[in-house]
Design an enzyme around this catalytic site. Sequence first.
Site, mmCIF file in Angstrom:
data_model
loop_
_atom_site.group_PDB
_atom_site.id
_atom_site.type_symbol
_atom_site.label_atom_id
_atom_site.label_comp_id
_atom_site.label_asym_id
_atom_site.label_seq_id
_atom_site.Cartn_x
_atom_site.Cartn_y
_atom_site.Cartn_z
ATOM 1 N N ASP A 1 0.857 -1.182 0.000
ATOM 2 C CA ASP A 1 0.000 0.000 0.000
ATOM 3 C C ASP A 1 0.893 1.232 0.000
ATOM 4 O O ASP A 1 1.848 1.308 0.780
ATOM 5 C CB ASP A 1 -0.920 0.009 1.219
ATOM 6 C CG ASP A 1 -2.194 0.771 0.911
ATOM 7 O OD1 ASP A 1 -2.806 0.516 -0.138
ATOM 8 O OD2 ASP A 1 -2.573 1.654 1.706
ATOM 9 N N HIS B 1 10.031 4.011 -3.900
ATOM 10 C CA HIS B 1 9.506 3.520 -2.618
ATOM 11 C C HIS B 1 9.211 2.031 -2.694
ATOM 12 O O HIS B 1 9.570 1.266 -1.815
ATOM 13 C CB HIS B 1 8.230 4.324 -2.304
ATOM 14 C CG HIS B 1 7.274 4.419 -3.471
ATOM 15 N ND1 HIS B 1 7.628 4.980 -4.682
ATOM 16 C CD2 HIS B 1 6.010 3.971 -3.640
ATOM 17 C CE1 HIS B 1 6.611 4.905 -5.514
ATOM 18 N NE2 HIS B 1 5.628 4.286 -4.915
HETATM 19 P P1 IMP Z 1 -2.569 1.876 -3.661
HETATM 20 O O1 IMP Z 1 -1.326 1.559 -2.917
HETATM 21 O O2 IMP Z 1 -2.790 0.910 -4.784
HETATM 22 O O3 IMP Z 1 -3.765 2.012 -2.754
HETATM 23 O O4 IMP Z 1 -2.332 3.248 -4.385
HETATM 24 C C1 IMP Z 1 -2.570 4.482 -3.758
HETATM 25 C C2 IMP Z 1 -2.474 5.589 -4.766
HETATM 26 O O5 IMP Z 1 -1.099 5.897 -4.960
HETATM 27 C C3 IMP Z 1 -3.071 5.362 -6.136
HETATM 28 O O6 IMP Z 1 -3.650 6.577 -6.555
HETATM 29 C C4 IMP Z 1 -1.882 5.034 -6.985
HETATM 30 O O7 IMP Z 1 -2.080 5.422 -8.326
HETATM 31 C C5 IMP Z 1 -0.804 5.878 -6.329
HETATM 32 N N1 IMP Z 1 0.509 5.263 -6.472
HETATM 33 C C6 IMP Z 1 0.921 4.099 -5.917
HETATM 34 N N2 IMP Z 1 2.183 3.840 -6.286
HETATM 35 C C7 IMP Z 1 2.560 4.863 -7.097
HETATM 36 C C8 IMP Z 1 3.741 5.134 -7.824
HETATM 37 O O8 IMP Z 1 4.720 4.368 -7.814
HETATM 38 N N3 IMP Z 1 3.763 6.261 -8.551
HETATM 39 C C9 IMP Z 1 2.700 7.127 -8.605
HETATM 40 N N4 IMP Z 1 1.565 6.908 -7.963
HETATM 41 C C10 IMP Z 1 1.485 5.783 -7.210
#
Ligand code: IMP
Length: 197
Positions: A75, A183
């Site tokens: 996450d 990250h």
């Molecule tokens: P989740 O971890 O899938 O819940 O993502 C949370 C949010 O962060 C979403 O809007 C993703 O598009 C964004 N996100 C996650 N990883 C990245 C990344 O590596 N680059 C840019 N946006 C990210």
Amino acid sequence: MNSQSNRILFATGNAHKLEEVRKVLKHLPYEIISLKDLGIDYDIPETGDTLEENATIKSTYLAERYPDYHIISEDTGLEVHALNGAPGVITARYGGPEKDAQQNMKKVLFELQGKANRSAQFRAILSHIFKGEEKQYEGIVKGSIAMKQSGNDGFGYDPIFIPEGHDETFADLGDEIKIKMSHRAKAVEKFVKSLEE
Ligand code: IMP
């Protein structure tokens, strides 16, 4: 190593995350299986109040169904200094309920109008469950929010995030450079180290 311990089930439906994690792990003898490969075509609800809770929720969902496998989930939150760490745990839905990257970026750029400090970081929490035991690994990349979107690679907020030491966004720099410092890559590398111990 048997087939169960050779396979890592990744609780994600995000093709970009899958691709990035596969690239970081490509030199290791592990096969990464996604939700799509398991026939799961819906998002696991992220109902936690923190990235840590959401990572646990996603990996536990699969661990209950596939108890013999290595399970991982991840996450990520974008944490913007001048916004007191927002969007944080609501990063995916910052701009509205639809998980729309354009709306999300638009809102961050809007909220930062007139603010001198544009520093920000991506923070990823990777949860690993094996034989009922969970461990978490954190990966952080520091940087800043660009004045406007730039670049076509990557996903999510990549067009507005400039990693420290660079002048271009993740979306300008491209995946090969991103996975050396992101990250997600840092969290996965810590996880890999623990697998090798
Ligand atoms: P989740 O971890 O899938 O819940 O993502 C949370 C949010 O962060 C979403 O809007 C993703 O598009 C964004 N996100 C996650 N990883 C990245 C990344 O590596 N680059 C840019 N946006 C990210």
